[in-house]
Design an enzyme around this catalytic site. Structure first.
Site, PDB file in Angstrom:
ATOM      1  N   LYS A  12      30.247 -35.655  22.541  1.00 35.04           N
ATOM      2  CA  LYS A  12      29.166 -34.708  22.266  1.00 35.04           C
ATOM      3  C   LYS A  12      27.927 -35.354  21.657  1.00 35.04           C
ATOM      4  O   LYS A  12      26.841 -34.795  21.727  1.00 35.04           O
ATOM      5  CB  LYS A  12      29.660 -33.570  21.383  1.00 35.04           C
ATOM      6  CG  LYS A  12      30.594 -32.624  22.119  1.00 35.04           C
ATOM      7  CD  LYS A  12      30.219 -31.183  21.925  1.00 35.04           C
ATOM      8  CE  LYS A  12      31.014 -30.247  22.796  1.00 35.04           C
ATOM      9  NZ  LYS A  12      32.482 -30.363  22.614  1.00 35.04           N
ATOM     10  N   SER A  66      32.354 -25.124  17.177  1.00 33.16           N
ATOM     11  CA  SER A  66      33.631 -25.143  16.472  1.00 33.16           C
ATOM     12  C   SER A  66      33.924 -26.530  15.930  1.00 33.16           C
ATOM     13  O   SER A  66      34.986 -26.762  15.380  1.00 33.16           O
ATOM     14  CB  SER A  66      34.754 -24.700  17.410  1.00 33.16           C
ATOM     15  OG  SER A  66      34.829 -25.581  18.500  1.00 33.16           O
ATOM     16  N   GLU A  74      41.350 -26.899  31.923  1.00 30.25           N
ATOM     17  CA  GLU A  74      41.170 -26.024  30.761  1.00 30.25           C
ATOM     18  C   GLU A  74      42.527 -25.562  30.232  1.00 30.25           C
ATOM     19  O   GLU A  74      43.542 -25.682  30.919  1.00 30.25           O
ATOM     20  CB  GLU A  74      40.291 -24.831  31.122  1.00 30.25           C
ATOM     21  CG  GLU A  74      40.911 -23.914  32.156  1.00 30.25           C
ATOM     22  CD  GLU A  74      39.950 -22.838  32.643  1.00 30.25           C
ATOM     23  OE1 GLU A  74      38.904 -22.630  32.025  1.00 30.25           O
ATOM     24  OE2 GLU A  74      40.278 -22.204  33.664  1.00 30.25           O
ATOM     25  N   GLY A 127      43.392 -19.909  28.251  1.00 30.62           N
ATOM     26  CA  GLY A 127      42.020 -19.440  28.496  1.00 30.62           C
ATOM     27  C   GLY A 127      41.518 -19.957  29.818  1.00 30.62           C
ATOM     28  O   GLY A 127      40.678 -20.846  29.860  1.00 30.62           O
ATOM     29  N   ASP A 146      39.495 -18.948  32.046  1.00 27.91           N
ATOM     30  CA  ASP A 146      38.293 -18.268  32.555  1.00 27.91           C
ATOM     31  C   ASP A 146      37.533 -19.126  33.568  1.00 27.91           C
ATOM     32  O   ASP A 146      36.931 -18.613  34.507  1.00 27.91           O
ATOM     33  CB  ASP A 146      37.368 -17.886  31.403  1.00 27.91           C
ATOM     34  CG  ASP A 146      36.948 -19.106  30.592  1.00 27.91           C
ATOM     35  OD1 ASP A 146      37.826 -19.718  29.955  1.00 27.91           O
ATOM     36  OD2 ASP A 146      35.754 -19.459  30.622  1.00 27.91           O
TER      37      ASP A 146
HETATM   38  C1  LIG Z   1      33.357 -29.796  23.360  1.00 25.23           C
HETATM   39  C2  LIG Z   1      34.544 -30.521  23.754  1.00 25.23           C
HETATM   40  C3  LIG Z   1      35.129 -30.333  25.010  1.00 25.23           C
HETATM   41  C4  LIG Z   1      34.613 -29.316  26.004  1.00 25.23           C
HETATM   42  O1  LIG Z   1      33.305 -29.635  26.451  1.00 25.23           O
HETATM   43  P1  LIG Z   1      32.392 -28.572  27.181  1.00 25.23           P
HETATM   44  O2  LIG Z   1      31.124 -29.273  27.454  1.00 25.23           O
HETATM   45  O3  LIG Z   1      32.221 -27.395  26.260  1.00 25.23           O
HETATM   46  O4  LIG Z   1      33.110 -28.143  28.421  1.00 25.23           O
HETATM   47  C5  LIG Z   1      36.222 -31.112  25.331  1.00 25.23           C
HETATM   48  N1  LIG Z   1      36.735 -32.014  24.473  1.00 25.23           N
HETATM   49  C6  LIG Z   1      36.208 -32.219  23.260  1.00 25.23           C
HETATM   50  C7  LIG Z   1      36.833 -33.234  22.382  1.00 25.23           C
HETATM   51  C8  LIG Z   1      35.095 -31.487  22.857  1.00 25.23           C
HETATM   52  O5  LIG Z   1      34.577 -31.694  21.654  1.00 25.23           O
END
Ligand SMILES: *Cc1c(COP(=O)(O)O)cnc(C)c1O
Length: 326
Positions: A54, A79, A205, A209, A211
């Site tokens: 991220k 989160s 996923e 969930g 979705d």
């Molecule tokens: C946020 C996150 C995800 C999911 O990423 P998205 O871009 O929301 O699909 C998966 N793994 C980790 C460790 C994350 O922090």
């Protein structure tokens, strides 16, 4: 809605990230390859700055703020890992950060976000709407909202991990990417389609969930209640609109993994690759393990998205009720 980013935006993001994000290692294991019967390439974003991919999207977005946006500051909701990512990117760039976080976020994630100097606003993830809270703060205080996945600069930044992966190991037959709101999967898809055009691309996923799977099947974004799963990074209620544009166009299918399968994958990561991976980061590998023989002889990319987990929780998971061994 802004237009979805393209691979050119992933390339620009890679240039912006140079010298700021780590070029993370790609791990391989003969032992795991032997068990699955395929050649697996693990892109290890658990070794990224702040412990997850991220940072890529957050830094790419914040680095493009103009001087007025930089002065007023950034706000986001998350989160955990996106919170840390925005807090760290903001600190590096000298931008004040406000983060809307669930009060039950993992303690380590809360602490790290505070350590990076961000101001935290707590909410209840089962009763309150974090997007509304973030938008209100943005409006009241003149802050720029950088959401965790539904943003072109975030998507482009996330795409740089798979860009590096394919540059490092060459073209792939299949790519598995964990899926929450879809920022990582959509960015990865841009990179994979450009650099390995015939690669099949799969999102993964939590089974609690699904979705994303239902959205892909029905052709429109399905909303669900917050899923109860140990994969806290994928407890999203729906895909983002921009990610969905890309996912619907170019993702081949979406798989799911149960919490028990995530823990088994976590165990293999620790025992064989010697890496600590958080539950959400195990989604892609869990799907690969379930598919097993169907991938025989293929070159498979597996995105390991993050490694942020409290060690007590980690130990309890490996020892706990998900452990089906005697
Ligand atoms: C946020 C996150 C995800 C999911 O990423 P998205 O871009 O929301 O699909 C998966 N793994 C980790 C460790 C994350 O922090």
């Amino acid at each position: 809605m802004p237009t979805p980013p393209s691979y050119a935006d992933v390339e620009s993001a890679a240039t912006r990230l140079e010298g700021h994000a780590h070029r993370t290692p790609v791990l391989t294991s003969r032992r795991v390859d032997g068990e699955i019967g395929a050649k697996l390439f693990f892109k290890c974003e658990n070794f990224q700055r702040m412990g997850a991919f991220k940072f890529r999207g957050a830094f790419n977005a914040l680095a493009q703020f103009d001087s007025e946006q930089r002065r007023a500051g950034v706000v986001t909701y998350s989160s955990g890992n996106h919170a840390q990512a925005v807090a760290l990117a903001a600190r590096i760039l000298g931008i004040p950060a406000t983060i809307v976080m669930p009060h039950d976020a993992p303690a380590g994630k809360l602490a790290a976000t505070m350590e990076y100097g961000a101001q935290i606003v707590a909410y209840d993830r089962y009763t309150e709407n974090r997007e509304e809270i973030g938008q209100e703060l943005a409006a009241e205080r003149g802050l720029t909202l950088v959401p965790p996945y539904d943003h072109p600069d975030v998507i482009a930044g996330q795409g740089t991990a798979v860009k590096e992966l394919i540059e490092d190991v060459g073209e792939l037959d299949a790519l598995f990417v964990c899926l929450g709101g879809g920022g990582l999967l959509s960015g990865s898809t841009l990179a994979a389609r450009a650099l390995s055009p015939s690669c099949r691309i799969y999102g993964v996923e939590p089974e609690a969930g699904d979705d994303g799977l239902r959205s892909l099947r029905t052709g429109s974004i399905v909303h669900i209640e917050t899923p109860r799963t140990i994969a806290d990074g994928a407890q999203t209620q729906h895909l983002g609109e921009l990610p969905f544009e890309i996912i619907r166009r170019d993702v081949d299918d979406i798989h799911t993994a149960t919490d028990a399968e995530l823990v088994e994958a976590m165990r293999v990561f620790a025992a064989t690759l010697k890496i600590v991976v958080e539950p959400t980061g195990c989604l892609a590998f869990a799907a690969v393990r379930r598919l097993g023989k169907a991938l025989a002889g293929q070159r498979v990319g597996v995105v390991v998205s993050g490694g942020n987990i409290d060690l007590d929780r980690y130990a309890a998971m490996l020892a706990g009720p998900w452990n089906t061994r005697s």
